[in-house]
Scaffold this motif. Structure first.
Motif, mmCIF file in Angstrom:
data_model
loop_
_atom_site.group_PDB
_atom_site.id
_atom_site.type_symbol
_atom_site.label_atom_id
_atom_site.label_comp_id
_atom_site.label_asym_id
_atom_site.label_seq_id
_atom_site.Cartn_x
_atom_site.Cartn_y
_atom_site.Cartn_z
ATOM 1 N N MET A 1 33.114 42.348 37.468
ATOM 2 C CA MET A 1 31.980 43.024 36.842
ATOM 3 C C MET A 1 31.531 42.314 35.562
ATOM 4 O O MET A 1 30.560 42.711 34.948
ATOM 5 N N ARG A 2 32.233 41.257 35.182
ATOM 6 C CA ARG A 2 31.904 40.460 33.986
ATOM 7 C C ARG A 2 31.818 41.315 32.732
ATOM 8 O O ARG A 2 30.907 41.182 31.919
ATOM 9 N N ASN A 3 32.784 42.226 32.625
ATOM 10 C CA ASN A 3 32.842 43.103 31.466
ATOM 11 C C ASN A 3 34.308 43.264 31.068
ATOM 12 O O ASN A 3 35.000 44.134 31.594
ATOM 13 N N PRO A 4 34.812 42.439 30.148
ATOM 14 C CA PRO A 4 36.228 42.476 29.795
ATOM 15 C C PRO A 4 36.673 43.789 29.174
ATOM 16 O O PRO A 4 37.868 44.077 29.122
ATOM 17 N N ASN A 5 35.753 44.612 28.721
ATOM 18 C CA ASN A 5 36.111 45.888 28.106
ATOM 19 C C ASN A 5 35.815 47.078 29.016
ATOM 20 O O ASN A 5 35.960 48.220 28.598
ATOM 21 N N GLY A 6 35.395 46.813 30.255
ATOM 22 C CA GLY A 6 35.031 47.879 31.183
ATOM 23 C C GLY A 6 36.227 48.672 31.676
ATOM 24 O O GLY A 6 37.351 48.197 31.696
ATOM 25 N N ALA A 7 35.962 49.907 32.069
ATOM 26 C CA ALA A 7 37.000 50.799 32.589
ATOM 27 C C ALA A 7 36.853 50.931 34.103
ATOM 28 O O ALA A 7 36.446 51.967 34.609
ATOM 29 N N TYR A 8 37.132 49.858 34.822
ATOM 30 C CA TYR A 8 36.955 49.843 36.271
ATOM 31 C C TYR A 8 38.308 49.920 36.962
ATOM 32 O O TYR A 8 39.206 49.152 36.650
ATOM 33 N N ASP A 9 38.440 50.829 37.921
ATOM 34 C CA ASP A 9 39.654 50.915 38.722
ATOM 35 C C ASP A 9 39.464 50.242 40.072
ATOM 36 O O ASP A 9 40.319 49.500 40.509
#
Length: 88
Positions: A68-76
């Motif tokens: 998702m190219r988001n190092p701070n994202g909350a993806y499971d």
């Protein structure tokens, strides 16, 4: 990575900031014959999948954030590919 079948959409009026603009789908893990292999999961759609399609999912936070190219994202769980053929 795991195989899953997209079985529905999720509509949410409130999301964490990292999920704004993301399409959420309900997926059901399946085995290589297309039979259910677990409980349904909500996944971020990274590939514009549709209901009824067999997809590849990643269920690991670090890999999901990379995709998702988001190092701070909350993806499971993230849908990372659509299976063209081989699974019914």
């Amino acid at each position: 990575m795991k195989l899953a079948k997209v079985i529905g959409n999720v509509v949410s009026t409130v999301k964490t900031e990292s999920h704004h603009g993301c399409k959420l789908m309900v997926v059901l893990p399946v085995d290589t014959d297309g039979n259910p292999a677990g409980d349904s999961i909500i996944a971020v759609d990274g590939v514009n999948a549709g209901i009824g399609e067999t997809v590849l999912i990643v269920e690991e936070g670090g890999s999901a954030r990379d995709i998702m190219r988001n190092p701070n994202g909350a993806y499971d769980t993230v849908i990372v590919g659509i299976v063209d053929e081989g699974i019914n």
